[in-house]
Design a protein around this motif. Structure first.
Motif, PDB file in Angstrom:
ATOM      1  N   LYS A 199      13.231  68.677  -4.609  1.00  0.00           N
ATOM      2  CA  LYS A 199      12.070  69.541  -4.418  1.00  0.00           C
ATOM      3  C   LYS A 199      10.936  68.884  -3.635  1.00  0.00           C
ATOM      4  CE  LYS A 199      13.045  72.069  -8.623  1.00  0.00           C
ATOM      5  NZ  LYS A 199      12.599  72.425  -9.957  1.00  0.00           N
ATOM      6  N   ASP A 200      11.172  67.742  -3.039  1.00  0.00           N
ATOM      7  CA  ASP A 200      10.124  67.027  -2.310  1.00  0.00           C
ATOM      8  C   ASP A 200       9.953  67.619  -0.910  1.00  0.00           C
ATOM      9  OD1 ASP A 200       8.278  65.224  -1.363  1.00  0.00           O
ATOM     10  OD2 ASP A 200       9.725  63.607  -1.089  1.00  0.00           O
ATOM     11  N   VAL A 201       8.903  68.417  -0.737  1.00  0.00           N
ATOM     12  CA  VAL A 201       8.686  69.098   0.545  1.00  0.00           C
ATOM     13  C   VAL A 201       8.304  68.134   1.667  1.00  0.00           C
ATOM     14  CG1 VAL A 201       8.174  71.338  -0.479  1.00  0.00           C
ATOM     15  CG2 VAL A 201       6.317  69.738  -0.075  1.00  0.00           C
ATOM     16  N   ARG A 222      19.752  61.353   3.107  1.00  0.00           N
ATOM     17  CA  ARG A 222      18.817  61.579   2.008  1.00  0.00           C
ATOM     18  C   ARG A 222      19.565  61.549   0.681  1.00  0.00           C
ATOM     19  NH1 ARG A 222      14.490  66.535   1.609  1.00  0.00           N
ATOM     20  NH2 ARG A 222      13.980  66.329  -0.586  1.00  0.00           N
ATOM     21  N   ILE A 223      19.069  60.737  -0.235  1.00  0.00           N
ATOM     22  CA  ILE A 223      19.609  60.673  -1.588  1.00  0.00           C
ATOM     23  C   ILE A 223      18.607  61.349  -2.511  1.00  0.00           C
ATOM     24  CG2 ILE A 223      20.257  59.167  -3.504  1.00  0.00           C
ATOM     25  CD1 ILE A 223      21.024  57.049  -1.405  1.00  0.00           C
ATOM     26  N   ASN A 224      19.015  62.428  -3.130  1.00  0.00           N
ATOM     27  CA  ASN A 224      18.176  63.100  -4.116  1.00  0.00           C
ATOM     28  C   ASN A 224      18.607  62.629  -5.504  1.00  0.00           C
ATOM     29  OD1 ASN A 224      16.632  64.782  -2.331  1.00  0.00           O
ATOM     30  ND2 ASN A 224      18.489  65.988  -2.044  1.00  0.00           N
ATOM     31  N   THR A 225      17.734  61.929  -6.179  1.00  0.00           N
ATOM     32  CA  THR A 225      18.116  61.341  -7.463  1.00  0.00           C
ATOM     33  C   THR A 225      18.406  62.390  -8.527  1.00  0.00           C
ATOM     34  OG1 THR A 225      15.782  61.074  -8.043  1.00  0.00           O
ATOM     35  CG2 THR A 225      16.910  59.167  -7.089  1.00  0.00           C
ATOM     36  N   CYS A 230      12.685  65.031   7.215  1.00  0.00           N
ATOM     37  CA  CYS A 230      14.084  65.218   7.615  1.00  0.00           C
ATOM     38  C   CYS A 230      14.205  66.186   8.792  1.00  0.00           C
ATOM     39  CB  CYS A 230      14.910  65.704   6.431  1.00  0.00           C
ATOM     40  SG  CYS A 230      15.169  64.438   5.168  1.00  0.00           S
ATOM     41  N   ARG A 231      13.428  67.247   8.781  1.00  0.00           N
ATOM     42  CA  ARG A 231      13.436  68.176   9.922  1.00  0.00           C
ATOM     43  C   ARG A 231      12.990  67.475  11.201  1.00  0.00           C
ATOM     44  NH1 ARG A 231      11.451  71.735   6.038  1.00  0.00           N
ATOM     45  NH2 ARG A 231       9.303  71.452   6.741  1.00  0.00           N
ATOM     46  N   GLU A 232      11.950  66.659  11.088  1.00  0.00           N
ATOM     47  CA  GLU A 232      11.465  65.922  12.263  1.00  0.00           C
ATOM     48  C   GLU A 232      12.502  64.913  12.753  1.00  0.00           C
ATOM     49  OE1 GLU A 232       8.577  66.552  14.035  1.00  0.00           O
ATOM     50  OE2 GLU A 232       8.638  68.306  12.717  1.00  0.00           O
ATOM     51  N   LEU A 233      13.166  64.247  11.840  1.00  0.00           N
ATOM     52  CA  LEU A 233      14.221  63.309  12.224  1.00  0.00           C
ATOM     53  C   LEU A 233      15.366  64.049  12.909  1.00  0.00           C
ATOM     54  CD1 LEU A 233      14.298  60.999   9.067  1.00  0.00           C
ATOM     55  CD2 LEU A 233      13.403  60.413  11.337  1.00  0.00           C
ATOM     56  N   ASP A 234      15.691  65.222  12.391  1.00  0.00           N
ATOM     57  CA  ASP A 234      16.730  66.036  13.042  1.00  0.00           C
ATOM     58  C   ASP A 234      16.338  66.384  14.476  1.00  0.00           C
ATOM     59  OD1 ASP A 234      18.538  66.157  10.911  1.00  0.00           O
ATOM     60  OD2 ASP A 234      17.632  67.969  10.083  1.00  0.00           O
ATOM     61  N   ARG A 238      10.848  57.287  -1.315  1.00  0.00           N
ATOM     62  CA  ARG A 238       9.789  58.285  -1.252  1.00  0.00           C
ATOM     63  C   ARG A 238       9.330  58.776  -2.631  1.00  0.00           C
ATOM     64  NH1 ARG A 238       5.385  61.150  -0.529  1.00  0.00           N
ATOM     65  NH2 ARG A 238       5.759  63.328  -0.865  1.00  0.00           N
ATOM     66  N   ARG A 239      10.130  59.538  -3.275  1.00  0.00           N
ATOM     67  CA  ARG A 239       9.711  60.124  -4.553  1.00  0.00           C
ATOM     68  C   ARG A 239      10.940  60.426  -5.414  1.00  0.00           C
ATOM     69  NH1 ARG A 239       5.081  64.363  -4.399  1.00  0.00           N
ATOM     70  NH2 ARG A 239       4.011  62.421  -3.995  1.00  0.00           N
TER      71      ARG A 239
END
Length: 107
Positions: free
Chosen positions: A9-11, A29-32, A17-21, A68-69
């Motif tokens: 849920k980290d906006v 990206r690893i979402n814990t 990620c969109r900018e990197l794309d 990040r978070r």
């Protein structure tokens, strides 16, 4: 490759990620809060490997890590362990992740 450790849920991570794309920068990206169902770690005598579906990442492919978070590691609702077992599993997963990133050396 950039590794982003965050949560689903980290906006801000979504935006990055969109900018990197857009810039064709390789990242993962690893979402814990969803990693239990998505990731697999394996260790050999030479080095650890992180697997996500068909993607295989070894520490030597990583250029940077953005912590990040992350949130507490969550388990799927179909897993019915008691609190002691859940805490032990969280500790094991955390150690696995840390063990993988100890092998990463900043280039």
């Amino acid at each position: 490759m950039i590794i982003i450790i965050s949560n689903l849920k980290d906006v801000t991570s979504d935006f990055v990620c969109r900018e990197l794309d857009k810039k064709n920068v390789e990242y993962f990206r690893i979402n814990t809060d969803t990693l239990i169902e998505e990731l697999e770690f394996s260790y050999t005598l030479s080095h650890p490997i992180l697997k996500f579906k068909e993607l295989v990442i070894s520490p030597d492919k990583i250029n940077s890590v953005w912590y990040r978070r992350p949130q507490e590691i969550k388990f799927p609702s179909y897993i019915s362990y008691d609190l002691g077992e859940i805490n032990h599993l969280r500790s094991e997963w955390k150690s696995c992740i840390e063990g993988f990133f100890v092998s990463y050396t900043n280039k």
